[in-house]
Scaffold this active site. Sequence first.
Site, PDB file in Angstrom:
ATOM      1  N   ASP A  63      20.770  14.443  37.528  1.00 25.40           N
ATOM      2  CA  ASP A  63      20.426  15.862  37.412  1.00 25.40           C
ATOM      3  C   ASP A  63      21.676  16.670  37.780  1.00 25.40           C
ATOM      4  O   ASP A  63      22.554  16.842  36.949  1.00 25.40           O
ATOM      5  CB  ASP A  63      19.229  16.099  38.353  1.00 25.40           C
ATOM      6  CG  ASP A  63      18.621  17.472  38.248  1.00 25.40           C
ATOM      7  OD1 ASP A  63      18.563  18.008  37.139  1.00 25.40           O
ATOM      8  OD2 ASP A  63      18.188  18.021  39.282  1.00 25.40           O
TER       9      ASP A  63
ATOM     10  N   ARG B 283       4.557   8.241  40.074  1.00 27.46           N
ATOM     11  CA  ARG B 283       5.581   7.208  39.854  1.00 27.46           C
ATOM     12  C   ARG B 283       5.065   6.073  38.981  1.00 27.46           C
ATOM     13  O   ARG B 283       5.819   5.380  38.323  1.00 27.46           O
ATOM     14  CB  ARG B 283       6.014   6.595  41.194  1.00 27.46           C
ATOM     15  CG  ARG B 283       6.797   7.514  42.100  1.00 27.46           C
ATOM     16  CD  ARG B 283       7.455   6.687  43.207  1.00 27.46           C
ATOM     17  NE  ARG B 283       7.907   7.500  44.327  1.00 27.46           N
ATOM     18  CZ  ARG B 283       9.069   8.149  44.366  1.00 27.46           C
ATOM     19  NH1 ARG B 283       9.888   8.110  43.328  1.00 27.46           N
ATOM     20  NH2 ARG B 283       9.411   8.848  45.430  1.00 27.46           N
TER      21      ARG B 283
ATOM     22  N   GLY C  77      12.875   6.035  42.988  1.00 24.44           N
ATOM     23  CA  GLY C  77      12.751   6.415  41.581  1.00 24.44           C
ATOM     24  C   GLY C  77      13.186   5.361  40.579  1.00 24.44           C
ATOM     25  O   GLY C  77      12.663   5.301  39.479  1.00 24.44           O
TER      26      GLY C  77
ATOM     27  N   ASP D 283       8.864  10.945  40.619  1.00 24.32           N
ATOM     28  CA  ASP D 283       7.702  11.511  41.304  1.00 24.32           C
ATOM     29  C   ASP D 283       7.773  13.023  41.447  1.00 24.32           C
ATOM     30  O   ASP D 283       8.824  13.644  41.292  1.00 24.32           O
ATOM     31  CB  ASP D 283       7.595  10.931  42.719  1.00 24.32           C
ATOM     32  CG  ASP D 283       8.627  11.548  43.655  1.00 24.32           C
ATOM     33  OD1 ASP D 283       9.836  11.535  43.306  1.00 24.32           O
ATOM     34  OD2 ASP D 283       8.238  12.077  44.704  1.00 24.32           O
TER      35      ASP D 283
ATOM     36  N   PHE E  44      11.246  19.596  34.751  1.00 23.28           N
ATOM     37  CA  PHE E  44      10.979  18.617  35.804  1.00 23.28           C
ATOM     38  C   PHE E  44      10.024  17.557  35.258  1.00 23.28           C
ATOM     39  O   PHE E  44       8.924  17.862  34.832  1.00 23.28           O
ATOM     40  CB  PHE E  44      10.407  19.286  37.054  1.00 23.28           C
ATOM     41  CG  PHE E  44      10.505  18.393  38.254  1.00 23.28           C
ATOM     42  CD1 PHE E  44      11.685  18.329  38.998  1.00 23.28           C
ATOM     43  CD2 PHE E  44       9.443  17.571  38.616  1.00 23.28           C
ATOM     44  CE1 PHE E  44      11.795  17.481  40.090  1.00 23.28           C
ATOM     45  CE2 PHE E  44       9.550  16.722  39.710  1.00 23.28           C
ATOM     46  CZ  PHE E  44      10.728  16.684  40.449  1.00 23.28           C
ATOM     47  N   VAL E  45      10.480  16.325  35.273  1.00 20.38           N
ATOM     48  CA  VAL E  45       9.695  15.237  34.672  1.00 20.38           C
ATOM     49  C   VAL E  45       9.205  14.248  35.723  1.00 20.38           C
ATOM     50  O   VAL E  45       9.805  14.091  36.785  1.00 20.38           O
ATOM     51  CB  VAL E  45      10.511  14.496  33.590  1.00 20.38           C
ATOM     52  CG1 VAL E  45      10.747  15.387  32.381  1.00 20.38           C
ATOM     53  CG2 VAL E  45      11.839  13.976  34.147  1.00 20.38           C
TER      54      VAL E  45
ATOM     55  N   GLU F 206      19.630   3.914  38.289  1.00 17.88           N
ATOM     56  CA  GLU F 206      19.026   5.129  38.847  1.00 17.88           C
ATOM     57  C   GLU F 206      18.073   5.737  37.824  1.00 17.88           C
ATOM     58  O   GLU F 206      18.245   5.549  36.617  1.00 17.88           O
ATOM     59  CB  GLU F 206      20.183   6.080  39.223  1.00 17.88           C
ATOM     60  CG  GLU F 206      19.826   7.487  39.578  1.00 17.88           C
ATOM     61  CD  GLU F 206      19.039   7.648  40.857  1.00 17.88           C
ATOM     62  OE1 GLU F 206      17.995   6.978  40.985  1.00 17.88           O
ATOM     63  OE2 GLU F 206      19.438   8.478  41.697  1.00 17.88           O
ATOM     64  N   ASP F 207      17.073   6.461  38.292  1.00 17.74           N
ATOM     65  CA  ASP F 207      16.100   7.052  37.378  1.00 17.74           C
ATOM     66  C   ASP F 207      16.685   8.188  36.541  1.00 17.74           C
ATOM     67  O   ASP F 207      16.521   8.230  35.337  1.00 17.74           O
ATOM     68  CB  ASP F 207      14.847   7.528  38.143  1.00 17.74           C
ATOM     69  CG  ASP F 207      15.167   8.417  39.348  1.00 17.74           C
ATOM     70  OD1 ASP F 207      16.354   8.718  39.596  1.00 17.74           O
ATOM     71  OD2 ASP F 207      14.212   8.797  40.058  1.00 17.74           O
TER      72      ASP F 207
HETATM   73  P1  IMP Z   1      20.782  14.877  41.559  1.00 16.81           P
HETATM   74  O1  IMP Z   1      21.455  14.499  42.835  1.00 16.81           O
HETATM   75  O2  IMP Z   1      20.555  16.352  41.467  1.00 16.81           O
HETATM   76  O3  IMP Z   1      21.465  14.330  40.331  1.00 16.81           O
HETATM   77  O4  IMP Z   1      19.330  14.343  41.633  1.00 16.81           O
HETATM   78  C1  IMP Z   1      19.038  13.062  41.451  1.00 16.81           C
HETATM   79  C2  IMP Z   1      17.694  12.735  42.062  1.00 16.81           C
HETATM   80  O5  IMP Z   1      16.788  13.841  42.064  1.00 16.81           O
HETATM   81  C3  IMP Z   1      17.057  11.694  41.210  1.00 16.81           C
HETATM   82  O6  IMP Z   1      17.395  10.419  41.680  1.00 16.81           O
HETATM   83  C4  IMP Z   1      15.585  11.990  41.326  1.00 16.81           C
HETATM   84  O7  IMP Z   1      15.052  11.271  42.404  1.00 16.81           O
HETATM   85  C5  IMP Z   1      15.510  13.468  41.616  1.00 16.81           C
HETATM   86  N1  IMP Z   1      15.194  14.235  40.392  1.00 16.81           N
HETATM   87  C6  IMP Z   1      16.018  14.990  39.657  1.00 16.81           C
HETATM   88  N2  IMP Z   1      15.395  15.537  38.606  1.00 16.81           N
HETATM   89  C7  IMP Z   1      14.122  15.090  38.671  1.00 16.81           C
HETATM   90  C8  IMP Z   1      12.968  15.293  37.833  1.00 16.81           C
HETATM   91  O8  IMP Z   1      12.965  15.981  36.795  1.00 16.81           O
HETATM   92  N3  IMP Z   1      11.836  14.656  38.244  1.00 16.81           N
HETATM   93  C9  IMP Z   1      11.772  13.863  39.358  1.00 16.81           C
HETATM   94  N4  IMP Z   1      12.827  13.658  40.146  1.00 16.81           N
HETATM   95  C10 IMP Z   1      13.998  14.267  39.810  1.00 16.81           C
HETATM   96 MG    MG Z   2      16.277   8.968  42.451  1.00 17.40          MG
END
Ligand code: IMP
Ligand code: MG
Length: 171
Positions: A98, A160, A39, A154, A147-148, A94-95
């Site tokens: 969340d 992507r 990402g 992706d 969700f983006v 990082e992208d």
């Molecule tokens: P976290 O561990 O829940 O913070 O999730 C982080 C990872 O989940 C990110 O690095 C993304 O790869 C994926 N992710 C979280 N939200 C989204 C979204 O809205 N779209 C796409 N990927 C997401």
């Molecule tokens: Mg990621």
Amino acid sequence: METLIRAEEVQARVRELAGEIERDYPPDEEIHLVGVLKGGFMFMSDLVRAMSARVTLDFIAVSSYGKATHTSGEVRLLKDLDSRLEGRHVVIVEDIVDTGLTLMYLQGVLRARAPRSLRTACLLSKPSRRLVNVTVEYIGFTIEDKFVVGYGLDYGEKYRNLSHIAVLDGS
Ligand code: IMP
Ligand code: MG
């Protein structure tokens, strides 16, 4: 799909972040960026092009959601770094943050390698979804719980390559 952040806005903000990061470190010191695959690849690529020659970079890969739009909470290291972090200024690229679980895990793994400093840059943040209190020094845009996709992000490995950020239909 509805556009949430236009490509021009993304570019402008990434350039600002590059400037912020560079200003935060003494001018003669190297900054080592660690991009999180997959990402973070596009953010990384634009970020480093907006920075000076003192930047080095590497990539790490962690498990993602696969086809689902919600996290399992379980994080796995899929590809480790080629470089050593000891004594270096390290910035995770990082992208999106969340729930924060991925970054919490990554920061723990990288901090254990004794970098001189460790910071994190995320293009996007969804604060309403946070499950753990993780520190992110550089945030591009704060967004709602949608969700983006696009600009590295992706859904089932698709989208992507978009230059903008879009909201996935039905999310
Ligand atoms: P976290 O561990 O829940 O913070 O999730 C982080 C990872 O989940 C990110 O690095 C993304 O790869 C994926 N992710 C979280 N939200 C989204 C979204 O809205 N779209 C796409 N990927 C997401
Ligand atoms: Mg990621």
